[in-house]
Design an enzyme around this catalytic site. Structure first.
Site, short mmCIF file in Angstrom:
data_model
loop_
_atom_site.label_atom_id
_atom_site.label_comp_id
_atom_site.label_asym_id
_atom_site.label_seq_id
_atom_site.Cartn_x
_atom_site.Cartn_y
_atom_site.Cartn_z
N GLU A 24 0.82 -1.22 0.00
CA GLU A 24 0.00 0.00 0.00
C GLU A 24 0.85 1.26 0.00
OE1 GLU A 24 -1.57 1.72 3.48
OE2 GLU A 24 -1.08 0.01 4.74
N LYS A 85 -5.75 10.59 1.07
CA LYS A 85 -5.77 9.20 1.56
C LYS A 85 -7.03 8.55 1.00
CE LYS A 85 -6.53 6.99 6.06
NZ LYS A 85 -6.64 7.26 7.51
N ASP A 137 -16.63 5.42 14.12
CA ASP A 137 -15.40 5.33 13.33
C ASP A 137 -14.89 3.89 13.27
OD1 ASP A 137 -13.03 5.65 12.00
OD2 ASP A 137 -12.28 7.28 13.25
N SER A 139 -12.98 1.38 10.48
CA SER A 139 -12.28 1.44 9.20
C SER A 139 -12.96 0.61 8.12
CB SER A 139 -10.84 0.94 9.37
OG SER A 139 -10.18 0.95 8.12
N ASP A 141 -11.44 -0.86 6.03
CA ASP A 141 -10.58 -2.03 5.80
C ASP A 141 -11.29 -3.32 6.21
OD1 ASP A 141 -8.63 -0.18 5.16
OD2 ASP A 141 -7.37 -0.58 6.91
N LYS A 158 -3.34 -2.00 15.64
CA LYS A 158 -2.66 -1.23 16.69
C LYS A 158 -3.48 -1.09 17.94
CE LYS A 158 -0.84 1.59 13.41
NZ LYS A 158 -1.92 1.05 12.75
#
Ligand code: PSU
Ligand code: MN
Length: 314
Positions: A24, A85, A137, A139, A141, A158
């Protein structure tokens, strides 16, 4: 006009049947400061090559969806400031408008799949942010892993995130979360998040077979391989907690939201740990690149028939 723009090296690998590993670009533009970002991007590419595969760093450059970057393109992206982004929602608009942007895990998976690339190495994936019950919130992903058939190799997620909630959402979405050679789910800078990983595998061949099996079953989506950071580079959880708490408090006080949250927290933690977290970050990305290349090679050697008949062992 074709949608995908392959670099010379990526095009050659495709012609010659060398397995490709996607990388990425948000990690370059938003995940690390200059010049560590450029140096790391080059080292990650070299690591993939040394392991017998070809890297394809993915980004959108002036409206072109690039699969693999020439060195000058990589350098320019790493030096640029204020790069957009791009996640799933942004990809088509950015391409249509002829703009430039770095791809997140979600957008890189989409591009990799279009390019026929099945394995992708990164640092950490996005997940459920703490306080998501108020901010919503989460992601993109996670949803991408549920729908796009790419095997993502990351060092877990993380500890800035709500890790139990992240694992719950992945389970709900039907995403296999496979810890590599350990039972614990890794937490990026630390090998152990204190949470058990839902699944475990111990070899690249097994992981490749699981991906092929998923396809044979007609299940959409990919899988997340959670590769713990090499022992000598890990930062124990207790040592990081104060930096994480401080960065989260600053983000809250500063009203940081949406796409800015992850880059802000990463940068503050790099600063608060005196660069130690950055060194760990670099080491784990390199390790993920090696594992991804090994999986891509095993995958290239497999066919669906052999899997279904229960052939080939490691
Ligand atoms: N984790 C890292 N470094 C990064 C990111 C995640 O260690 O740079 C980036 C990835 O591109 C990931 C994105 O897809 O952050 C997630 O952002 P968000 O939380 O806004 O979806
Ligand atoms: Mn977000």
């Amino acid at each position: 006009m074709s949608l995908l723009h392959f670099s010379d090296a990526a095009a050659r690998a495709r012609r010659e049947g060398v397995p490709l590993v996607a990388l990425e670009s948000t990690i370059i533009t938003h995940g690390m400061p200059w010049p560590d970002n450029a140096e790391t991007a080059r080292r990650v590419e070299a690591e993939v090559r040394a392991a017998g595969a070809e890297p394809a760093t993915i980004a959108v450059l002036e409206g072109r969806l690039c699969i693999g970057l020439a060195d000058a393109q990589l350098e320019a992206l790493a030096r640029a400031r204020g790069v957009a982004k791009l996640s799933r929602a942004d990809l088509a608009v950015t391409l249509a408008a002829g703009r430039t942007g770095a791809t997140t895990v979600a957008a890189t998976m989409i591009a990799a799949h279009l390019a026929g690339i099945e394995v992708f190495a990164t640092g950490g994936i996005g997940g459920v942010h703490r306080g998501a019950e108020r901010s919503f919130d989460i992601s993109a992903d996670l949803h991408e892993l549920a729908q796009t058939p790419v095997c993502v190799v990351a060092a877990g997620a993380k500890a800035i995130l709500d890790l139990p909630a992240t694992l719950e959402v992945l389970e709900t979405l039907g995403v296999p979360v496979i810890a590599y050679r350990q039972d614990a789910f890794p937490a990026f800078w630390s090998r152990d998040s204190g949470l058990a990983a839902p699944l475990r595998m111990d070899s690249p061949a097994e992981i490749a077979r699981a991906l092929v099996m998923r396809r044979a079953l007609g299940l959409p989506g990919g899988q997340l391989v959670a590769n713990p950071i090499p022992r000598e580079h890990e930062i124990p959880r207790a040592e990081l907690t104060p930096a994480i708490e401080a960065a989260l408090a600053e983000a809250e006080a500063g009203g940081i939201s949406a796409k800015e949250v992850t880059p802000f927290l990463l940068q503050r933690i790099h600063e608060l740990t005196g660069g130690r977290s950055l060194q760990a970050n670099i080491a784990l990305v390199l390790a993920n690149a090696r594992l991804a290349a090994a999986i891509a090679r095993k995958l290239a050697a497999l066919s669906p028939e052999r899997i279904v008949e229960g052939g080939e062992n490691d």
